[in-house]
Design a protein around this motif. Structure first.
Motif, PDB file in Angstrom:
ATOM      1  N   MET A 121       0.834  -1.212   0.000  1.00 20.90           N
ATOM      2  CA  MET A 121       0.000   0.000   0.000  1.00 20.90           C
ATOM      3  C   MET A 121       0.872   1.267   0.000  1.00 20.90           C
ATOM      4  SD  MET A 121      -2.933  -1.200  -0.324  1.00 20.90           S
ATOM      5  CE  MET A 121      -3.805   0.360  -0.237  1.00 20.90           C
ATOM      6  N   THR A 122       1.969   1.205   0.746  1.00 16.96           N
ATOM      7  CA  THR A 122       2.892   2.346   0.758  1.00 16.96           C
ATOM      8  C   THR A 122       3.501   2.556  -0.623  1.00 16.96           C
ATOM      9  OG1 THR A 122       3.436   1.873   3.075  1.00 16.96           O
ATOM     10  CG2 THR A 122       4.905   3.356   1.887  1.00 16.96           C
ATOM     11  N   ALA A 123       3.943   1.457  -1.241  1.00 22.31           N
ATOM     12  CA  ALA A 123       4.533   1.537  -2.576  1.00 22.31           C
ATOM     13  C   ALA A 123       3.514   2.025  -3.603  1.00 22.31           C
ATOM     14  CB  ALA A 123       5.084   0.172  -2.987  1.00 22.31           C
ATOM     15  N   LEU A 124       2.270   1.599  -3.431  1.00 27.49           N
ATOM     16  CA  LEU A 124       1.203   2.052  -4.334  1.00 27.49           C
ATOM     17  C   LEU A 124       1.032   3.564  -4.236  1.00 27.49           C
ATOM     18  CD1 LEU A 124      -1.064   1.231  -6.293  1.00 27.49           C
ATOM     19  CD2 LEU A 124      -2.566   0.918  -4.316  1.00 27.49           C
ATOM     20  N   GLY A 125       1.072   4.076  -3.006  1.00 30.37           N
ATOM     21  CA  GLY A 125       0.964   5.516  -2.819  1.00 30.37           C
ATOM     22  C   GLY A 125       2.131   6.272  -3.430  1.00 30.37           C
ATOM     23  N   VAL A 126       3.336   5.705  -3.294  1.00 30.25           N
ATOM     24  CA  VAL A 126       4.522   6.331  -3.891  1.00 30.25           C
ATOM     25  C   VAL A 126       4.400   6.345  -5.416  1.00 30.25           C
ATOM     26  CG1 VAL A 126       7.030   6.159  -4.188  1.00 30.25           C
ATOM     27  CG2 VAL A 126       6.002   5.713  -1.946  1.00 30.25           C
ATOM     28  N   CYS A 127       3.913   5.235  -5.980  1.00 25.19           N
ATOM     29  CA  CYS A 127       3.720   5.155  -7.438  1.00 25.19           C
ATOM     30  C   CYS A 127       2.762   6.246  -7.934  1.00 25.19           C
ATOM     31  CB  CYS A 127       3.171   3.787  -7.837  1.00 25.19           C
ATOM     32  SG  CYS A 127       4.366   2.447  -7.758  1.00 25.19           S
ATOM     33  N   LEU A 128       1.638   6.397  -7.209  1.00 28.66           N
ATOM     34  CA  LEU A 128       0.598   7.317  -7.658  1.00 28.66           C
ATOM     35  C   LEU A 128       0.974   8.782  -7.456  1.00 28.66           C
ATOM     36  CD1 LEU A 128      -2.579   5.439  -6.354  1.00 28.66           C
ATOM     37  CD2 LEU A 128      -1.945   5.788  -8.745  1.00 28.66           C
ATOM     38  N   PHE A 129       1.531   9.085  -6.276  1.00 26.97           N
ATOM     39  CA  PHE A 129       1.684  10.494  -5.908  1.00 26.97           C
ATOM     40  C   PHE A 129       3.120  11.014  -5.993  1.00 26.97           C
ATOM     41  CE2 PHE A 129      -1.966   8.820  -3.423  1.00 26.97           C
ATOM     42  CZ  PHE A 129      -2.968   9.525  -4.086  1.00 26.97           C
ATOM     43  N   TRP A 130       4.091  10.119  -6.062  1.00 28.24           N
ATOM     44  CA  TRP A 130       5.479  10.559  -6.179  1.00 28.24           C
ATOM     45  C   TRP A 130       6.023  10.317  -7.583  1.00 28.24           C
ATOM     46  CZ3 TRP A 130       8.494  13.629  -3.332  1.00 28.24           C
ATOM     47  CH2 TRP A 130       9.860  13.626  -3.547  1.00 28.24           C
ATOM     48  N   GLN A 131       5.756   9.101  -8.109  1.00 27.99           N
ATOM     49  CA  GLN A 131       6.213   8.785  -9.459  1.00 27.99           C
ATOM     50  C   GLN A 131       5.174   9.162 -10.514  1.00 27.99           C
ATOM     51  OE1 GLN A 131       9.202   8.079  -9.725  1.00 27.99           O
ATOM     52  NE2 GLN A 131       9.826   7.126  -7.803  1.00 27.99           N
ATOM     53  N   HIS A 132       3.933   9.462 -10.076  1.00 27.59           N
ATOM     54  CA  HIS A 132       2.844   9.868 -10.981  1.00 27.59           C
ATOM     55  C   HIS A 132       2.587   8.809 -12.059  1.00 27.59           C
ATOM     56  CE1 HIS A 132       3.020  13.745  -9.017  1.00 27.59           C
ATOM     57  NE2 HIS A 132       4.296  13.875  -9.355  1.00 27.59           N
ATOM     58  N   THR A 133       2.495   7.556 -11.615  1.00 25.70           N
ATOM     59  CA  THR A 133       2.241   6.431 -12.516  1.00 25.70           C
ATOM     60  C   THR A 133       0.744   6.256 -12.715  1.00 25.70           C
ATOM     61  OG1 THR A 133       4.193   5.343 -11.596  1.00 25.70           O
ATOM     62  CG2 THR A 133       2.729   3.984 -12.947  1.00 25.70           C
ATOM     63  N   ASP A 134       0.336   6.024 -13.941  1.00 24.55           N
ATOM     64  CA  ASP A 134      -1.076   5.823 -14.261  1.00 24.55           C
ATOM     65  C   ASP A 134      -1.612   4.568 -13.567  1.00 24.55           C
ATOM     66  OD1 ASP A 134      -3.425   6.513 -16.196  1.00 24.55           O
ATOM     67  OD2 ASP A 134      -3.075   4.363 -16.475  1.00 24.55           O
ATOM     68  N   LEU A 135      -2.843   4.646 -13.057  1.00 23.36           N
ATOM     69  CA  LEU A 135      -3.423   3.541 -12.296  1.00 23.36           C
ATOM     70  C   LEU A 135      -3.560   2.276 -13.137  1.00 23.36           C
ATOM     71  CD1 LEU A 135      -4.667   2.585  -9.629  1.00 23.36           C
ATOM     72  CD2 LEU A 135      -6.883   3.448 -10.438  1.00 23.36           C
ATOM     73  N   PHE A 136      -3.962   2.417 -14.396  1.00 28.23           N
ATOM     74  CA  PHE A 136      -4.102   1.246 -15.265  1.00 28.23           C
ATOM     75  C   PHE A 136      -2.742   0.599 -15.543  1.00 28.23           C
ATOM     76  CE2 PHE A 136      -7.923   3.757 -16.287  1.00 28.23           C
ATOM     77  CZ  PHE A 136      -8.895   2.773 -16.085  1.00 28.23           C
ATOM     78  N   LEU A 137      -1.704   1.412 -15.628  1.00 21.06           N
ATOM     79  CA  LEU A 137      -0.355   0.879 -15.815  1.00 21.06           C
ATOM     80  C   LEU A 137       0.097   0.117 -14.564  1.00 21.06           C
ATOM     81  CD1 LEU A 137       2.230   0.584 -17.455  1.00 21.06           C
ATOM     82  CD2 LEU A 137       2.956   2.833 -16.599  1.00 21.06           C
ATOM     83  N   ILE A 138      -0.295   0.597 -13.400  1.00 20.15           N
ATOM     84  CA  ILE A 138       0.051  -0.084 -12.149  1.00 20.15           C
ATOM     85  C   ILE A 138      -0.572  -1.472 -12.109  1.00 20.15           C
ATOM     86  CG2 ILE A 138      -0.304  -0.073  -9.646  1.00 20.15           C
ATOM     87  CD1 ILE A 138       0.001   2.958  -9.716  1.00 20.15           C
ATOM     88  N   VAL A 139      -1.824  -1.578 -12.554  1.00 19.04           N
ATOM     89  CA  VAL A 139      -2.494  -2.885 -12.602  1.00 19.04           C
ATOM     90  C   VAL A 139      -1.727  -3.837 -13.518  1.00 19.04           C
ATOM     91  CG1 VAL A 139      -4.592  -4.106 -13.283  1.00 19.04           C
ATOM     92  CG2 VAL A 139      -4.755  -1.915 -12.081  1.00 19.04           C
ATOM     93  N   GLU A 140      -1.299  -3.345 -14.664  1.00 16.09           N
ATOM     94  CA  GLU A 140      -0.524  -4.169 -15.592  1.00 16.09           C
ATOM     95  C   GLU A 140       0.806  -4.581 -14.974  1.00 16.09           C
ATOM     96  OE1 GLU A 140       1.606  -3.833 -19.989  1.00 16.09           O
ATOM     97  OE2 GLU A 140       0.057  -2.385 -19.414  1.00 16.09           O
ATOM     98  N   ILE A 141       1.435  -3.667 -14.237  1.00 11.43           N
ATOM     99  CA  ILE A 141       2.705  -3.964 -13.568  1.00 11.43           C
ATOM    100  C   ILE A 141       2.517  -5.044 -12.516  1.00 11.43           C
ATOM    101  CG2 ILE A 141       4.410  -3.010 -11.953  1.00 11.43           C
ATOM    102  CD1 ILE A 141       4.155  -0.358 -13.509  1.00 11.43           C
ATOM    103  N   LEU A 142       1.416  -4.979 -11.774  1.00  9.94           N
ATOM    104  CA  LEU A 142       1.143  -5.984 -10.744  1.00  9.94           C
ATOM    105  C   LEU A 142       1.014  -7.379 -11.344  1.00  9.94           C
ATOM    106  CD1 LEU A 142      -1.430  -4.087  -8.496  1.00  9.94           C
ATOM    107  CD2 LEU A 142       0.882  -4.800  -7.853  1.00  9.94           C
ATOM    108  N   VAL A 143       0.416  -7.468 -12.509  1.00 14.01           N
ATOM    109  CA  VAL A 143       0.200  -8.774 -13.145  1.00 14.01           C
ATOM    110  C   VAL A 143       1.451  -9.275 -13.856  1.00 14.01           C
ATOM    111  CG1 VAL A 143      -1.144 -10.051 -14.863  1.00 14.01           C
ATOM    112  CG2 VAL A 143      -2.265  -8.345 -13.408  1.00 14.01           C
ATOM    113  N   ASN A 144       2.006  -8.458 -14.722  1.00 14.26           N
ATOM    114  CA  ASN A 144       3.103  -8.904 -15.594  1.00 14.26           C
ATOM    115  C   ASN A 144       4.493  -8.471 -15.152  1.00 14.26           C
ATOM    116  OD1 ASN A 144       1.310 -10.149 -17.474  1.00 14.26           O
ATOM    117  ND2 ASN A 144       0.826  -8.132 -18.303  1.00 14.26           N
ATOM    118  N   GLY A 145       4.572  -7.616 -14.126  1.00 15.51           N
ATOM    119  CA  GLY A 145       5.861  -7.141 -13.675  1.00 15.51           C
ATOM    120  C   GLY A 145       6.209  -5.787 -14.267  1.00 15.51           C
ATOM    121  N   TYR A 146       7.227  -5.159 -13.690  1.00 12.97           N
ATOM    122  CA  TYR A 146       7.634  -3.829 -14.145  1.00 12.97           C
ATOM    123  C   TYR A 146       8.555  -3.935 -15.357  1.00 12.97           C
ATOM    124  CZ  TYR A 146       9.794   0.770 -14.281  1.00 12.97           C
ATOM    125  OH  TYR A 146      10.243   1.994 -14.699  1.00 12.97           O
TER     126      TYR A 146
END
Length: 433
Positions: free
Chosen positions: A257-282
């Motif tokens: 959850m902490t990493a998710l927050g960093v992705c969204l608000f610090w790295q400004h990563t798109d939410l749909f891209l995060i879902v893809e990263i969770l499934v297939n990796g970064y």
């Protein structure tokens, strides 16, 4: 007698098939699928129906459901740590500690550190391992020794990190507490760790490196990630919670959850891209750092665990390993229980070609030899967990070395992986006298 002969033949065919796949460069998932077909055919020949076999497989998968859930969390965690810039930040700051005179020793220690933080040998090799080997080559260090130091380091944490999949697997199989196991693992590793540091320290003196420039990793990573202290928060969260003995899955969820927050608000990563990263990796958008940072995700690890655990259901129901179990019982009376577990671990590593399946095999073959489950857990941690990467055709050692572009003979220089089981064998033998 005929049944035992057929069991041996099936295991030999399985081993040869896996070895052939590894040598041919066939992905481990395809190799494991072929292995399943071999056991499927053997079980059919024993008179079981297709429905029976799927039932056995499902039973094995259900037995490993807790392991599977944990592995999925690890896949999510390592993917988000990459996307959040956690691993790039750690790698960037630690790389500044390098200098030519202690390069080999630092390669071991830094990979120990990152592997404890991440709990993954493969992930550590693909990040800090790649950095260490790149810098070692730039400084003119011995590549075989550096590769061995990296392999030793990545499996140091893979063995005793609170988020290590192998440590979690052993605790689940033996029904023991992972934090109690880690405490005992650290205790049994002190002497091998000191000897390993001494060995790599002497190697740095005996094989001096000539400094050939400096490598700026911060600049490379800052083109893709916003660095700083914020991306390190997910690692801090899980380590602090682990120190307070918070349940491992809860600690991982908090870090996720902490990493998710960093992705969204610090790295400004798109939410749909995060879902893809969770499934297939970064996957890094910058090819120049992709070999260092790509990885994680739940898809691949889920399939590996599902197929591997289905094996255990077939083994259990058909008694495929009963002949091997009976032989191990007689052997243990001659070379001590741990000696038997150690030999079984090496054979299992040769047959399974991966750490997870080898661990399951050792548990099934040797669990009746040691009634004390806590001792059995530590025996497995000091045998199969560290001997699996010493098998040249096993993905446990071959993949990390390939990731860092180290020669396969670097296995011979991974001294921690040799010293740990040898030291534990000496200690257990002295106690048995």
């Amino acid at each position: 007698m005929k049944v035992q002969t057929s069991e041996t033949a099936v295991l030999v065919v399985f081993a040869v098939t896996l070895i052939g796949c590894i040598l041919a460069g066939i992905p481990i998932l395809a190799a494991l699928a072929l292995g399943y077909l071999i056991f499927f055919a053997y079980t059919l020949s024993r008179g079981y129906t297709v429905r029976d076999i799927f039932g056995m497989s499902w039973k094995g998968i259900k037995t490993a459901k807790n392991i599977l859930i944990t592995f999925l969390l690890i896949g999510m965690l390592t993917a988000l740590w990459r996307a959040a810039g956690t691993i790039p930040a750690i790698v960037s700051y630690c790389a500044g500690l390098m200098n030519p005179s202690v390069m080999i020793l630092m390669a071991f220690l830094l990979n120990c550190l990152v592997s404890v933080l991440t709990g993954t040998a493969f992930g550590t090799a693909a990040t800090m391992g790649v950095i260490c080997m790149t810098m070692a080559k730039a400084m003119g260090c011995n590549e075989i020794l550096t590769g061995g130091a990296i392999l030793s380091g990545v499996f140091f944490g893979d063995r005793c990190s609170p988020v290590s999949t192998s440590a979690l697997l052993v605790s689940e199989l033996t029904h023991t507490n992972i934090f109690d196991n880690i405490r005992l693992m650290v205790r049994t590793a002190i002497v091998p760790l000191i000897l390993t540091c001494a060995f790599y320290g002497v190697c740095g003196i005996a094989f001096p490196a000539a400094e050939a420039g400096n490598l700026s990793l911060t600049e490379s990573f800052s083109g893709v990630f916003h660095l700083g202290l914020i991306p390190i928060l997910p690692a801090v969260v899980i380590m602090v919670l682990s120190l307070f003995r918070v349940q491992v899955r809860m600690a991982m969820l908090a870090s996720i959850m902490t990493a998710l927050g960093v992705c969204l608000f610090w790295q400004h990563t798109d939410l749909f891209l995060i879902v893809e990263i969770l499934v297939n990796g970064y996957q890094s958008p910058d090819p120049s750092i992709s070999s260092m940072i790509d990885g994680g995700g739940i898809m691949r690890v889920a399939l590996i665990i599902t197929i591997s655990s289905s094996y255990s259901g077939i083994f259990e129901e058909t008694g495929l390993l009963n002949g091997l179990k009976s032989k191990m019982g007689s052997v243990s009376r001659k070379i001590t229980v741990f000696g038997t577990i150690l030999i079984t671990s090496m054979v299992a590593g040769m047959v399974a070609c991966n750490q997870t399946l080898a661990t399951m095999l050792v548990d099934q073959v040797c669990k009746d030899l040691e009634p004390d489950q806590q001792k059995f857990a530590i025996d497995m941690e000091n045998s199969v967990i560290v001997t699996a990467p010493l098998i040249p055709w096993s993905i446990a050692g071959a993949v990390p070395l390939a990731s860092v572009s180290a020669p396969l003979v670097s296995i011979g220089a991974a001294v921690f992986l040799y010293l740990l089981p040898i030291w534990h064998l000496i200690v257990r033998a002295r106690k048995a006298v």
